[in-house]
Design an enzyme around this catalytic site. Structure first.
Site, mmCIF file in Angstrom:
data_model
loop_
_atom_site.group_PDB
_atom_site.id
_atom_site.type_symbol
_atom_site.label_atom_id
_atom_site.label_comp_id
_atom_site.label_asym_id
_atom_site.label_seq_id
_atom_site.Cartn_x
_atom_site.Cartn_y
_atom_site.Cartn_z
ATOM 1 N N GLU A 33 26.163 49.887 36.517
ATOM 2 C CA GLU A 33 26.128 48.435 36.665
ATOM 3 C C GLU A 33 27.504 47.869 36.293
ATOM 4 O O GLU A 33 28.291 48.522 35.604
ATOM 5 C CB GLU A 33 25.089 47.822 35.707
ATOM 6 N N ASP A 68 24.550 39.476 30.383
ATOM 7 C CA ASP A 68 25.958 39.738 30.719
ATOM 8 C C ASP A 68 26.872 38.508 30.800
ATOM 9 O O ASP A 68 26.475 37.472 31.342
ATOM 10 C CB ASP A 68 26.074 40.380 32.110
HETATM 11 C C1 FRU Z 1 23.307 44.347 33.451
HETATM 12 C C2 FRU Z 1 22.390 43.783 34.523
HETATM 13 C C3 FRU Z 1 23.143 43.666 35.835
HETATM 14 C C4 FRU Z 1 22.391 42.584 36.547
HETATM 15 C C5 FRU Z 1 21.997 41.670 35.408
HETATM 16 C C6 FRU Z 1 20.665 41.010 35.603
HETATM 17 O O1 FRU Z 1 22.910 44.043 32.157
HETATM 18 O O2 FRU Z 1 21.254 44.590 34.661
HETATM 19 O O3 FRU Z 1 23.215 44.866 36.555
HETATM 20 O O4 FRU Z 1 23.154 41.931 37.502
HETATM 21 O O5 FRU Z 1 21.974 42.463 34.243
HETATM 22 O O6 FRU Z 1 20.441 40.056 34.618
#
Ligand code: FRU
Length: 525
Positions: A234, A52
């Site tokens: 998320e 992300d």
């Molecule tokens: C989304 C996610 C978020 C988390 C991160 C962990 O892709 O799963 O929810 O904070 O990636 O790398």
């Protein structure tokens, strides 16, 4: 990419590698631009794993892009925040890793803001601090079977994001016993004069308020009864937008979820409504289009996930700038790249319009993309009115294609761009006249066997516009296509991995009565 940007890119890498000398980063063995599948104008990490985008904030002429990063492997692991900076959203300079895991856990996704009024007290010498708000994820707690292993924390920087200090009072929001409790996005709300945080709690969004970024109070929840819940929620984002041409203010909530996306795996839905400093209430006309399981997607491709918007873009600019992770948890960890994994989408400007379907978000490529244009090919026709094929041959397919066409009603065919190479691999992106859908087909586009979930079908996206002319803008890089159709009303982002870079581009018009091409051109990057 222009020579100057190439130089900037290489300079950025040199800076990174000298700055990272004492850290356990591994320098890639091949010059980056020569690596197979490495995009040219999309952001990629210099090496190893990325997911992300995080902490996107504008400050003193710099767009910051932090990102989920594991510097020791090309698969997901203990999360850090990698860091890059750009002055134009197109050329990126790599900077040293910003946040490292610590005794409270890995550094998961989150946001960053400029604390202009120094409400936190972290400012120095009259300068406002940059504050990062993120989730601490405790892997030991997770293994122990506890439910309280994710909580929200903050850190601050007094040197434009280059170095960071974590707040000693972390976490600022402890976990009440919810397994998925993460991804805080913070904004300053002028009307209620407070910081507002949104984050995801499994199947809904939580809203918190604070005067100083340290002390937070629960305001409300949203989402149990709206949108799709086919996966874990998320990375939300909340921001106001003025409806284009109407002067009216509405609030937009972006909400990623995995799985359950429009063509499988990860995807991002959104909601439009009002926010009064406490509750987010869905707009009535928007609500009419939603049921428990139907929703409205930001992007219909499979590779635009966990995207959020930049904070603190000056009002004089006025844009709501967005970037997403150009991958999908269905296969992100096994895509066939060697030294690094994944890219970001290009930066986009989100625009809210009132349409015959209600409020809708349109995604526009940022205007800065035009600075990459080196030369232009306008599609040519022979005296009989047939366009000349191929549009390009023996040329790396890198740039933006614009198509604007119309056709007679009731035809059953398609209009598509075809990318191909000497290995007979091809990728298609286009429009089917009978179904009135856009499509992207990577089933014959090269490597697909690394995951059985990667190329299972042609991806489709609805067309919403009812105008006679169909407008498609398609950004083609080495390993991706991003479609902005009808001024960004429908978007579709997909990645692919040809064994040899695509070097031929054709326009195929099959069984379409009365086809007229009003505009056809490639702006080469
Ligand atoms: C989304 C996610 C978020 C988390 C991160 C962990 O892709 O799963 O929810 O904070 O990636 O790398």
């Amino acid at each position: 990419m222009k020579k100057s940007s190439n130089l900037l890119f290489l300079f950025g890498l040199l800076c990174c590698f000298s700055a990272c000398k004492n850290e356990s980063t591994i320098v890639p063995s091949t010059p980056l631009l020569l690596e197979q599948h490495r995009p040219v104008f999309h952001f990629t990490p210099p090496q190893k794993w990325m997911n992300d985008p995080n902490g996107m904030v504008f400050f003193e002429g710099e767009y910051h892009l932090f990102y989920q990063h594991y510097p020791d492997s090309t698969v997901w692991g203990p999360m850090h925040w990698g860091h890059a900076m750009s002055t134009d959203l197109v050329n990126w300079e790599h900077l040293p890793i910003a946040l490292y895991p610590d005794e409270l856990g890995y550094i998961f996704s989150g946001s960053a803001v400029i604390d202009w009024k120094n409400t936190s007290g972290f400012g120095k010498n009259g300068q406002p601090p940059m504050i990062a708000i993120f989730t601490h994820h405790d892997p030991v707690g997770e293994k122990s079977g506890s439910n309280t292993f994710q909580y929200q924390s903050i850190a601050y920087s007094n040197d434009k994001g280059r170095t960071w200090t974590k707040y000693e009072g972390n976490p600022v929001i402890p976990n009440p016993g919810v397994r998925d409790f993460r991804d805080p996005k913070v904004i300053w709300d002028d009307d209620s004069e407070q910081w507002v945080m949104v984050f995801a709690a499994q199947n809904h969004i939580k809203f918190y308020g604070s005067p100083n970024l340290k002390d937070w109070t629960h305001l409300s929840d949203f989402g149990h009864e709206w949108g799709t819940h086919a996966g874990v929620w998320e990375c939300p984002d909340l921001f106001p937008l003025i409806v284009k041409g109407k002067g009216e203010k509405k609030w937009v909530l972006l909400q990623s979820l995995n799985p359950g996306g429009p063509n499988g795996g990860s995807g991002t839905q959104y909601f439009v409504g009002d926010f009064d400093g406490k509750n987010f209430v869905l707009d009535e006309s928007f609500a009419k289009n939603l049921t428990q399981d139907s929703t409205i997607w930001l992007d219909y491709g499979r590779d635009n996930y966990a995207g959020v918007t930049w904070s603190d873009v000056p009002q004089s600019d006025g844009r709501r700038l967005f970037m997403g992770w150009m991958s999908n948890w269905d296969y992100a960890q096994v895509v066939p790249t060697e030294n690094w994994r994944s890219a970001m989408t290009i930066a986009r400007n989100l625009v809210l319009k009132k349409t015959y379907l209600g409020y809708r978000l349109f995604s526009e490529p940022v205007k800065e993309m035009a600075t990459l244009n080196k030369d232009t090919t306008v599609f040519k026709f022979d005296p009989d009115g047939h366009y000349l094929q191929p549009i390009a041959k023996d040329r790396k397919i890198l740039g933006k294609v614009t198509l604007n066409f119309s056709y007679d009603e009731n035809t059953d065919g398609f209009v598509a761009l075809q990318l191909s190479n000497s290995k007979n691999e091809n990728y298609w992106i286009g429009y089917t006249t009978k179904s009135g859908q856009f499509f992207s087909d990577r089933q014959a586009a090269g490597k697909i066997n690394f995951s059985e979930k990667f190329a299972t079908k042609k991806h489709t996206a609805p067309r919403f516009s009812n105008s006679k002319n169909i407008e498609m803008e398609v950004f083609l890089d080495v390993a991706s296509a991003e479609l902005f159709a009808d001024k960004g009303w429908t978007t579709m982002t997909d990645i692919f991995f040809p064994n040899e870079d695509f070097n031929q581009l054709d326009l195929k018009v099959v069984d379409v009565e009365g086809f007229v091409l009003h505009e056809g051109k490639v702006e080469w990057y």
